[in-house]
Write a protein that holds these residues in place. Structure first.
Motif, PDB file in Angstrom:
ATOM      1  N   MET A 186       0.847  -1.188   0.000  1.00 29.76           N
ATOM      2  CA  MET A 186       0.000   0.000   0.000  1.00 29.76           C
ATOM      3  C   MET A 186       0.883   1.238   0.000  1.00 29.76           C
ATOM      4  N   ALA A 187       0.576   2.185  -0.888  1.00 30.37           N
ATOM      5  CA  ALA A 187       1.403   3.384  -1.015  1.00 30.37           C
ATOM      6  C   ALA A 187       0.530   4.618  -0.955  1.00 30.37           C
ATOM      7  N   ASP A 188       1.131   5.710  -0.464  1.00 31.19           N
ATOM      8  CA  ASP A 188       0.414   6.973  -0.356  1.00 31.19           C
ATOM      9  C   ASP A 188       0.902   7.943  -1.425  1.00 31.19           C
ATOM     10  N   HIS A 189      -0.039   8.596  -2.094  1.00 29.07           N
ATOM     11  CA  HIS A 189       0.251   9.583  -3.124  1.00 29.07           C
ATOM     12  C   HIS A 189      -0.687  10.765  -2.922  1.00 29.07           C
ATOM     13  N   HIS A 190      -0.587  11.741  -3.792  1.00 29.33           N
ATOM     14  CA  HIS A 190      -1.473  12.903  -3.729  1.00 29.33           C
ATOM     15  C   HIS A 190      -1.964  13.248  -5.123  1.00 29.33           C
ATOM     16  N   LEU A 191      -3.222  13.652  -5.191  1.00 31.18           N
ATOM     17  CA  LEU A 191      -3.775  14.200  -6.421  1.00 31.18           C
ATOM     18  C   LEU A 191      -3.468  15.686  -6.414  1.00 31.18           C
ATOM     19  N   ARG A 251      -3.480   0.623  -3.416  1.00 30.19           N
ATOM     20  CA  ARG A 251      -3.241  -0.740  -2.933  1.00 30.19           C
ATOM     21  C   ARG A 251      -3.447  -1.739  -4.065  1.00 30.19           C
ATOM     22  N   ARG A 252      -2.742  -2.844  -3.961  1.00 27.07           N
ATOM     23  CA  ARG A 252      -2.881  -3.920  -4.944  1.00 27.07           C
ATOM     24  C   ARG A 252      -3.708  -5.052  -4.340  1.00 27.07           C
ATOM     25  N   SER A 253      -4.431  -5.746  -5.199  1.00 26.60           N
ATOM     26  CA  SER A 253      -5.244  -6.871  -4.762  1.00 26.60           C
ATOM     27  C   SER A 253      -5.195  -7.968  -5.806  1.00 26.60           C
ATOM     28  N   ALA A 254      -4.903  -9.176  -5.341  1.00 31.34           N
ATOM     29  CA  ALA A 254      -4.856 -10.314  -6.263  1.00 31.34           C
ATOM     30  C   ALA A 254      -6.247 -10.617  -6.821  1.00 31.34           C
ATOM     31  N   ARG A 283      -9.855  -4.956 -12.205  1.00 32.31           N
ATOM     32  CA  ARG A 283      -9.716  -3.648 -12.845  1.00 32.31           C
ATOM     33  C   ARG A 283      -9.385  -2.624 -11.768  1.00 32.31           C
ATOM     34  N   ILE A 284      -9.030  -1.438 -12.186  1.00 31.41           N
ATOM     35  CA  ILE A 284      -8.756  -0.357 -11.235  1.00 31.41           C
ATOM     36  C   ILE A 284     -10.087   0.165 -10.702  1.00 31.41           C
ATOM     37  N   SER A 285     -10.182   0.297  -9.401  1.00 31.74           N
ATOM     38  CA  SER A 285     -11.407   0.821  -8.802  1.00 31.74           C
ATOM     39  C   SER A 285     -11.065   1.949  -7.832  1.00 31.74           C
ATOM     40  N   PRO A 345      -5.239  -4.324  -9.901  1.00 31.96           N
ATOM     41  CA  PRO A 345      -4.755  -5.706  -9.986  1.00 31.96           C
ATOM     42  C   PRO A 345      -3.232  -5.763  -9.916  1.00 31.96           C
ATOM     43  N   ASN A 346      -2.717  -6.881  -9.473  1.00 35.47           N
ATOM     44  CA  ASN A 346      -1.271  -7.104  -9.523  1.00 35.47           C
ATOM     45  C   ASN A 346      -0.807  -7.069 -10.980  1.00 35.47           C
ATOM     46  N   GLY A 347       0.346  -6.474 -11.188  1.00 34.83           N
ATOM     47  CA  GLY A 347       0.894  -6.418 -12.543  1.00 34.83           C
ATOM     48  C   GLY A 347       0.561  -5.161 -13.303  1.00 34.83           C
ATOM     49  N   VAL A 348      -0.393  -4.379 -12.826  1.00 31.26           N
ATOM     50  CA  VAL A 348      -0.738  -3.118 -13.478  1.00 31.26           C
ATOM     51  C   VAL A 348       0.180  -2.016 -12.952  1.00 31.26           C
ATOM     52  N   PRO A 349       0.819  -1.250 -13.823  1.00 28.14           N
ATOM     53  CA  PRO A 349       1.706  -0.168 -13.361  1.00 28.14           C
ATOM     54  C   PRO A 349       0.953   0.839 -12.490  1.00 28.14           C
ATOM     55  N   GLU A 350       1.609   1.295 -11.455  1.00 28.97           N
ATOM     56  CA  GLU A 350       0.980   2.227 -10.518  1.00 28.97           C
ATOM     57  C   GLU A 350       0.545   3.512 -11.198  1.00 28.97           C
ATOM     58  N   ARG A 351       1.286   3.945 -12.214  1.00 31.30           N
ATOM     59  CA  ARG A 351       0.951   5.193 -12.890  1.00 31.30           C
ATOM     60  C   ARG A 351      -0.434   5.129 -13.532  1.00 31.30           C
ATOM     61  N   HIS A 352      -0.874   3.919 -13.907  1.00 28.94           N
ATOM     62  CA  HIS A 352      -2.194   3.775 -14.508  1.00 28.94           C
ATOM     63  C   HIS A 352      -3.286   4.117 -13.489  1.00 28.94           C
ATOM     64  N   ALA A 353      -3.058   3.708 -12.251  1.00 32.06           N
ATOM     65  CA  ALA A 353      -4.031   4.028 -11.203  1.00 32.06           C
ATOM     66  C   ALA A 353      -4.063   5.524 -10.944  1.00 32.06           C
ATOM     67  N   LEU A 354      -2.891   6.160 -10.942  1.00 40.40           N
ATOM     68  CA  LEU A 354      -2.830   7.601 -10.701  1.00 40.40           C
ATOM     69  C   LEU A 354      -3.456   8.369 -11.863  1.00 40.40           C
ATOM     70  N   GLU A 355      -3.278   7.880 -13.077  1.00 39.56           N
ATOM     71  CA  GLU A 355      -3.917   8.509 -14.232  1.00 39.56           C
ATOM     72  C   GLU A 355      -5.435   8.366 -14.139  1.00 39.56           C
ATOM     73  N   PHE A 356      -5.885   7.212 -13.663  1.00 43.73           N
ATOM     74  CA  PHE A 356      -7.319   6.978 -13.485  1.00 43.73           C
ATOM     75  C   PHE A 356      -7.895   7.974 -12.479  1.00 43.73           C
ATOM     76  N   ALA A 357      -7.158   8.195 -11.374  1.00 43.27           N
ATOM     77  CA  ALA A 357      -7.617   9.156 -10.368  1.00 43.27           C
ATOM     78  C   ALA A 357      -7.667  10.561 -10.936  1.00 43.27           C
TER      79      ALA A 357
END
Length: 228
Positions: free
Chosen positions: A1-6, A17-20, A24-26, A41-53
């Motif tokens: 689990m990692a902390d970031h900022h928008l 956070r990652r979940s096996a 999809r990104i939620s 999901p595991n294996g998805v680059p973290e930047r994709h989640a940040l772009e989604f946010a």
């Protein structure tokens, strides 16, 4: 689990956070404390989640702005006790007392004294309700514990132990009694099957209004803070 900022004004904290089990990104905003969590999901680059946010920024900020802010309880505050709005005022005695539309609190350590009073009142009310519904069920419980849980209003262990959030004392009494009936019913049915809900209705009666109240208003009970 990692902390970031928008980025933005103000920046919005993000927990990634990652979940096996994730497919999809939620995105989830806690109704209790406003925490924004991205699950991917595991294996998805973290930047994709940040772009989604970032794509959901307007939605995130609108929901955060709509949330009620926390309220520090002290002398002069208003707080619901058993569903009735009471004004906190200084009392002359040593103990906390409810009179008419006020709750009187000794001036020294007023927030903590009030919190302790509410926890004790919650234990009394929940013990009475649990005794009532367990007698109707014909099944006894082993113990009751009172906590300040943020994810659930109550629980029942396999050993028959009942746990409740003390903040139920802030809700109208029918809501507190419904939660007690719900957890007592788990003494027989450790699930949420139709048989369980039939049992809740059998020992409690109709419960839709109380359940809906918790869904609509329950999060507001967590806004009161007693650390002033």
């Amino acid at each position: 689990m990692a902390d970031h900022h928008l980025p933005g004004h103000p920046p919005v904290p993000l927990t990634v956070r990652r979940s096996a089990r994730a497919r999809r990104i939620s995105l989830r905003i806690s109704q209790l404390d406003g925490r924004v969590t991205l699950t991917m999901p595991n294996g998805v680059p973290e930047r994709h989640a940040l772009e989604f946010a970032a794509e959901k920024e307007d939605w995130i900020r609108s929901h955060l702005e709509a949330r009620q802010s926390n309220e520090s309880v002290n002398i002069g505050s208003t707080i619901p006790v058993e569903g009735v709005e009471l004004r906190v005022e200084v009392g002359t005695g040593r103990n906390v007392a409810v009179k008419a539309d006020v709750v009187l609190v000794p001036v020294n350590s007023a927030p903590r004294r009030l919190e302790r009073f509410l926890k004790e009142l919650a234990r009394d009310r929940l013990a009475d309700a649990s005794d009532f519904y367990s007698a109707r069920l014909g099944r006894s419980y082993s113990r009751i514990s009172i906590r300040d849980t943020r994810s659930r209003w109550g629980s029942c262990s396999a050993q028959g132990g009942l746990m409740y959030s003390w903040r139920l004392i802030l809700a109208p009494p029918p809501v507190l009694r419904y939660v007690a009936a719900h957890e007592v019913a788990h003494l027989n049915e450790m699930n949420h099957s139709q048989a369980f809900w039939d049992l809740v209705e059998d020992i409690h009666g109709p419960y839709f209004q109380q359940r809906q109240w918790l869904r609509d208003e329950g999060a507001s009970l967590h806004r009161y803070r007693f650390d002033g």
